[in-house]
Scaffold this motif. Structure first.
Motif, PDB file in Angstrom:
ATOM      1  N   LEU A 181      -7.615   3.913  -1.436  1.00 31.93           N
ATOM      2  CA  LEU A 181      -7.283   4.995  -2.351  1.00 31.93           C
ATOM      3  C   LEU A 181      -5.833   5.445  -2.139  1.00 31.93           C
ATOM      4  O   LEU A 181      -5.560   6.551  -1.683  1.00 31.93           O
ATOM      5  CB  LEU A 181      -8.243   6.173  -2.155  1.00 31.93           C
ATOM      6  N   PRO A 182      -4.867   4.564  -2.471  1.00 31.39           N
ATOM      7  CA  PRO A 182      -3.460   4.936  -2.284  1.00 31.39           C
ATOM      8  C   PRO A 182      -3.027   6.056  -3.216  1.00 31.39           C
ATOM      9  O   PRO A 182      -2.062   6.773  -2.930  1.00 31.39           O
ATOM     10  CB  PRO A 182      -2.714   3.642  -2.596  1.00 31.39           C
ATOM     11  N   SER A 183      -3.729   6.218  -4.329  1.00 31.36           N
ATOM     12  CA  SER A 183      -3.456   7.267  -5.309  1.00 31.36           C
ATOM     13  C   SER A 183      -4.708   7.391  -6.168  1.00 31.36           C
ATOM     14  O   SER A 183      -5.715   6.708  -5.915  1.00 31.36           O
ATOM     15  CB  SER A 183      -2.234   6.909  -6.151  1.00 31.36           C
ATOM     16  N   THR A 184      -4.685   8.237  -7.178  1.00 24.96           N
ATOM     17  CA  THR A 184      -5.796   8.289  -8.120  1.00 24.96           C
ATOM     18  C   THR A 184      -5.861   6.968  -8.880  1.00 24.96           C
ATOM     19  O   THR A 184      -4.855   6.479  -9.387  1.00 24.96           O
ATOM     20  CB  THR A 184      -5.626   9.458  -9.100  1.00 24.96           C
ATOM     21  N   LYS A 230     -10.553   9.705  -7.680  1.00 22.80           N
ATOM     22  CA  LYS A 230      -9.462  10.670  -7.506  1.00 22.80           C
ATOM     23  C   LYS A 230      -9.120  10.841  -6.036  1.00 22.80           C
ATOM     24  O   LYS A 230      -9.999  10.922  -5.185  1.00 22.80           O
ATOM     25  CB  LYS A 230      -9.853  12.019  -8.118  1.00 22.80           C
ATOM     26  N   GLN A 231      -7.837  10.892  -5.779  1.00 25.57           N
ATOM     27  CA  GLN A 231      -7.372  11.068  -4.399  1.00 25.57           C
ATOM     28  C   GLN A 231      -7.541  12.516  -3.958  1.00 25.57           C
ATOM     29  O   GLN A 231      -7.324  13.427  -4.748  1.00 25.57           O
ATOM     30  CB  GLN A 231      -5.906  10.655  -4.284  1.00 25.57           C
ATOM     31  N   ASP A 287     -16.600   5.654  -6.109  1.00 31.20           N
ATOM     32  CA  ASP A 287     -15.509   5.750  -5.139  1.00 31.20           C
ATOM     33  C   ASP A 287     -15.938   5.349  -3.734  1.00 31.20           C
ATOM     34  O   ASP A 287     -15.116   4.919  -2.921  1.00 31.20           O
ATOM     35  CB  ASP A 287     -14.872   7.137  -5.150  1.00 31.20           C
ATOM     36  N   TYR A 335       0.835  -1.206   0.000  1.00 31.16           N
ATOM     37  CA  TYR A 335       0.000   0.000   0.000  1.00 31.16           C
ATOM     38  C   TYR A 335       0.866   1.251   0.000  1.00 31.16           C
ATOM     39  O   TYR A 335       0.598   2.207  -0.745  1.00 31.16           O
ATOM     40  CB  TYR A 335      -0.931  -0.006   1.214  1.00 31.16           C
ATOM     41  N   SER A 356       1.251   4.147  -2.898  1.00 30.02           N
ATOM     42  CA  SER A 356       1.011   5.542  -2.537  1.00 30.02           C
ATOM     43  C   SER A 356       2.046   6.482  -3.150  1.00 30.02           C
ATOM     44  O   SER A 356       1.842   7.701  -3.189  1.00 30.02           O
ATOM     45  CB  SER A 356       1.013   5.712  -1.010  1.00 30.02           C
TER      46      SER A 356
END
Length: 452
Positions: free
Chosen positions: A405-408, A451-452, A398, A365, A369
């Motif tokens: 949600l480690p990134s978008t 999206k993050q 989402d 994870y 990220s």
């Protein structure tokens, strides 16, 4: 506890996730007549049988090893026949003991279920868990052998899927090199159109999934570009405008974004479409580095392993079409210069969903990220992303990720099971007017962004 009480769905409070106030039940074979039930009852035993047939037909390949190879074949066939029997008769799930580096993860998950007073079996536990467990037990039969430890039991089918797709690969190779040469970000309309076309080709490449066809041929025999326009209406949740806005923002800074990641799915033609998308993103300056996440061992029939990717590049290098050889050469160079990075992690071949990643494998994870943008391919990854739960189809996408949600994230998936979110109110009801098969045939697709 999640489950069914007197025919009613039971929810559990999960307010700490900050996403939804309750989680629905997981898809399971306990619901007779469901797609999960038919998959466990009908499709999974066929896959085990095909593995047994495959290993028995491999005798010629290992005949130089004499009786030792025959002993391996007998042991593997016996273990898998017993596995099939346990599945079909709904026996309890048992611990794994084969020395694999993921044994603790699997056994801890089983013990956790048992400690809650529940004895998991093939038709009473969650579909995601038992289907993943089946493939891990197939792997176990080979790990316990002497000469078949690294044998890919569906390697031949994966290779055939690629070679039989060469006409489509030829067309896509020429298109990819042409569009890279023509790229001009200042021509916004063309840049947008071309970028989204590569995403769409990668999306529809996900139709080529051997696990949904129980190992039968599922190659791409037609030009994938010629049908993109007519396929557009079959993308039932479509975040392409958000996707373009996000990636255009990376390119317009004049400095390419940091690392992108691909969580890959199938080998064969789908892998080729993914590599074409990756090449376009790199060559046109959207990013400078792409990490490709692969499976550590054969998984769900046609998932991509490092050996699959290396064989694919070698096979493409031998083709008569110059554009195919050109791309293969580029990709080999990218592996050497670090703009392509191959990544493996045992988490991808566990029975855990993605919301559990930060607990089970926090190192993965944290690594994800570090990425600016993650493309997640395929049906199984979608199921793991959504926890394989019976969500309302109109729930915001989402929110169904349960905090993962480690990134978008960008999910590209053709529908092959009865699980989807992010649809408009009433949309699934209209699609269901002719029955529920729209969710399981790969006819429809989603391209969804979180999206993050």
């Amino acid at each position: 506890l999640l489950g069914v009480c007197r025919g009613k769905i039971v929810y559990t409070k999960m307010a700490s996730l900050g996403q939804v106030s309750a989680l629905p039940i997981r898809l399971s074979g306990r619901y007779e007549g469901s797609f999960a039930y038919y998959t466990i009852r009908d499709r999974l035993p066929v896959i085990i049988t095909k593995v047994v047939d495959n290993v028995c037909r491999s005798k010629a390949q290992f005949q130089h090893l004499g009786n030792e190879a025959l002993d391996d074949i007998k042991a593997i066939a016996g273990a898998l026949s017993l596995l099939r029997n346990h599945l079909q008769t709904d026996k309890p799930i048992t611990l794994i003991d084969d020395g694999g580096d993921d044994v603790d993860i699997w056994n801890n998950q089983l013990n956790s279920k048992c400690n809650r007073g529940f004895t998991p079996s093939w038709f009473t536990s969650s579909w995601l868990y038992v289907e993943c467990y089946m493939y891990r037990r197939i792997t176990s039969a080979f790990l316990l052998s002497k000469h078949y430890k690294n044998y890919d039991w569906f390697g031949e089918q994966k290779r055939e899927s690629l070679t039989q797709s060469m006409p489509a690969i030829s067309s896509l190779s020429k298109f990819t090199l042409k569009k890279i040469q023509e790229y001009n970000l200042e021509d916004v309309s063309s840049a947008r159109r071309d970028l989204l076309m590569f995403f769409q080709v990668s999306l529809w490449g996900n139709r080529c999934d051997l696990s949904i066809s129980s190992g039968q041929d599922n190659s791409q025999t037609t030009d994938p570009l010629s049908s993109l326009h007519e396929l557009h209406s079959y993308i039932i949740s479509d975040h392409q405008e958000e996707l373009w806005t996000t990636l255009r923002g990376f390119a317009e800074t004049g400095t390419p974004a940091g690392r992108f990641d691909f969580v890959l799915d199938n080998a064969g033609f789908e892998l080729f479409t993914d590599l074409c998308l990756a090449e376009y993103l790199l060559a046109c300056g959207y990013t400078t580095e792409i990490h490709l996440h692969l499976k550590t061992h054969p998984w769900f029939v046609s998932d991509t392993t490092p050996a699959d990717l290396r064989w694919t590049l070698d096979e493409l290098s031998r083709q008569d079409v110059a554009e195919i050889r050109d791309l293969a050469g580029r990709w080999k160079t990218r592996l050497q210069d670090g703009s392509f990075v191959l990544r493996e992690h045992k988490f991808w071949t566990t029975g855990h969903d993605f919301a559990q990643m930060n607990i089970i494998c926090p190192d993965l994870y944290q690594d994800l990220s570090q990425s600016e943008f993650i493309i997640v391919k395929g049906d199984l990854n979608y199921r793991k992303g959504l926890g394989d739960r019976k969500w309302s189809h109109s729930l915001q996408f989402d929110q169904s990720l349960c905090g993962f949600l480690p990134s978008t994230l960008c999910f590209l998936r053709t529908l092959k099971c009865d699980l989807v979110t992010g649809l408009k109110p009433g949309q699934s009801e209209r699609l269901s007017l002719d029955g529920d098969s729209w969710m399981v045939t790969g006819q429809y697709a989603v391209l969804q962004l979180a999206k993050q």
